[in-house]
Design a protein around this motif. Sequence first.
Motif, mmCIF file in Angstrom:
data_model
loop_
_atom_site.group_PDB
_atom_site.id
_atom_site.type_symbol
_atom_site.label_atom_id
_atom_site.label_comp_id
_atom_site.label_asym_id
_atom_site.label_seq_id
_atom_site.Cartn_x
_atom_site.Cartn_y
_atom_site.Cartn_z
ATOM 1 N N GLU A 78 18.353 16.829 17.299
ATOM 2 C CA GLU A 78 18.181 16.765 16.082
ATOM 3 C C GLU A 78 17.159 17.887 15.985
ATOM 4 O OE1 GLU A 78 15.235 13.940 17.053
ATOM 5 O OE2 GLU A 78 17.464 14.255 17.570
ATOM 6 N N ARG A 81 18.023 21.339 15.627
ATOM 7 C CA ARG A 81 18.721 21.703 14.563
ATOM 8 C C ARG A 81 17.837 22.006 13.403
ATOM 9 N NH1 ARG A 81 21.752 22.893 17.353
ATOM 10 N NH2 ARG A 81 21.188 24.840 16.221
ATOM 11 N N LEU A 82 16.775 21.273 13.583
ATOM 12 C CA LEU A 82 15.916 21.200 12.331
ATOM 13 C C LEU A 82 14.699 22.296 12.329
ATOM 14 C CD1 LEU A 82 15.716 17.601 11.541
ATOM 15 C CD2 LEU A 82 16.796 19.196 10.490
ATOM 16 N N LYS A 83 14.546 22.738 13.657
ATOM 17 C CA LYS A 83 13.404 23.576 13.984
ATOM 18 C C LYS A 83 13.794 24.886 13.794
ATOM 19 C CE LYS A 83 11.077 21.083 17.670
ATOM 20 N NZ LYS A 83 10.727 20.777 18.712
ATOM 21 N N LYS A 105 26.322 23.511 15.459
ATOM 22 C CA LYS A 105 25.219 24.041 14.338
ATOM 23 C C LYS A 105 26.028 24.182 13.112
ATOM 24 C CE LYS A 105 22.086 27.834 13.765
ATOM 25 N NZ LYS A 105 21.599 28.973 14.159
ATOM 26 N N LEU A 112 25.544 19.540 5.574
ATOM 27 C CA LEU A 112 24.293 19.713 4.767
ATOM 28 C C LEU A 112 24.477 20.504 3.335
ATOM 29 C CD1 LEU A 112 21.456 21.307 7.310
ATOM 30 C CD2 LEU A 112 21.679 18.832 6.139
ATOM 31 N N GLN A 119 19.480 15.435 5.931
ATOM 32 C CA GLN A 119 18.456 16.342 6.706
ATOM 33 C C GLN A 119 17.245 15.518 6.474
ATOM 34 O OE1 GLN A 119 18.308 20.394 5.785
ATOM 35 N NE2 GLN A 119 16.416 20.806 6.803
ATOM 36 N N GLU A 120 16.903 15.018 5.489
ATOM 37 C CA GLU A 120 15.399 14.144 5.512
ATOM 38 C C GLU A 120 15.316 13.165 6.631
ATOM 39 O OE1 GLU A 120 11.743 13.273 4.360
ATOM 40 O OE2 GLU A 120 12.827 14.954 3.615
ATOM 41 N N LEU A 123 14.930 14.802 9.834
ATOM 42 C CA LEU A 123 13.760 15.092 9.973
ATOM 43 C C LEU A 123 12.459 14.066 10.246
ATOM 44 C CD1 LEU A 123 11.946 17.841 9.867
ATOM 45 C CD2 LEU A 123 11.595 17.456 7.355
ATOM 46 N N CYS A 126 13.117 13.156 13.733
ATOM 47 C CA CYS A 126 12.587 14.283 14.553
ATOM 48 C C CYS A 126 11.101 14.381 14.549
ATOM 49 C CB CYS A 126 12.928 15.562 13.936
ATOM 50 S SG CYS A 126 12.515 17.004 14.777
#
Length: 211
Positions: A78, A81-83, A105, A112, A119-120, A123, A126
Amino acid sequence: CRDAVNSVPLFKDRGADFISSIVQVLSFQSFPQGEWLMRKHTIGSAMYFILKGNVDIIVSEDLMFVTATLGVGDFVGEGARLKAQGKCGASVRARTSIDTMVLTKAGFSIVLQRFPDIQESMLQKCNERNKENKAANKALDRRLDQISGVQTQELADLSAGASSAVRLLTRGKGAPGGVQSHASAEPASADGGADATSPRELKRRASTATL
C-alpha cells in the motif's frame, strides 16, 4: 472471489457496491516459498492481499532482518501506491507458499474514483507500518553498532596480545639458550677468534705474557 474479498478486514464492511467494483479489478497470483513479492527501494507495481500463507517484512536483505510476519487478511504494497515516488519501504518475501489477490496501480485508481475514502484507511495503515519500519531500522542500527563495538574490542585485544608476544620474544634473546643480540655479542676477528683489540683479549694477552 467475493468470499476472498470479504476475508480481507479492509474490505469486508464496505458493502455490496464496493465488493462488486473491486472484484472487477482484482486478479489472483500464487508465490512459492522464498519468492520476493517486492524489493525495498524499487518502484512498487501492485498491492497484494494475502489469502493463504505468510510473508516476511524485511528491512535489510543483507542481514535478512525481519520486522514482521503477516498472514491471511493482511496486505502489503500500500505504501508504494500512496507515496508520491511509489517506492517500497521494505522488502516482502513469501515465508511459505502463498495465494494472493493483486490490485494493480490502474485498478487502484478505478477503485479510488468511486470510493475515495478507502485511501484514508490505507494511508492510516501505511503510516503505522512506516513507524514500525523506522523503529526496526533504529533497532538494527543499534545492533550493528554493538557488533561493531565488539569486533573493535576483539581487534584491540588481539593487537595487545601480539605486542606482548613481541616484547617477550625480544627479552628472551639475551637469556641462556636464546639468540644473543649483536649488541651484546663479542666482536669476532677475521680468523674467527676474539677481536685482538677487545679489552678482554688485551687483558688475556697481558696475563699470558707475565707467565
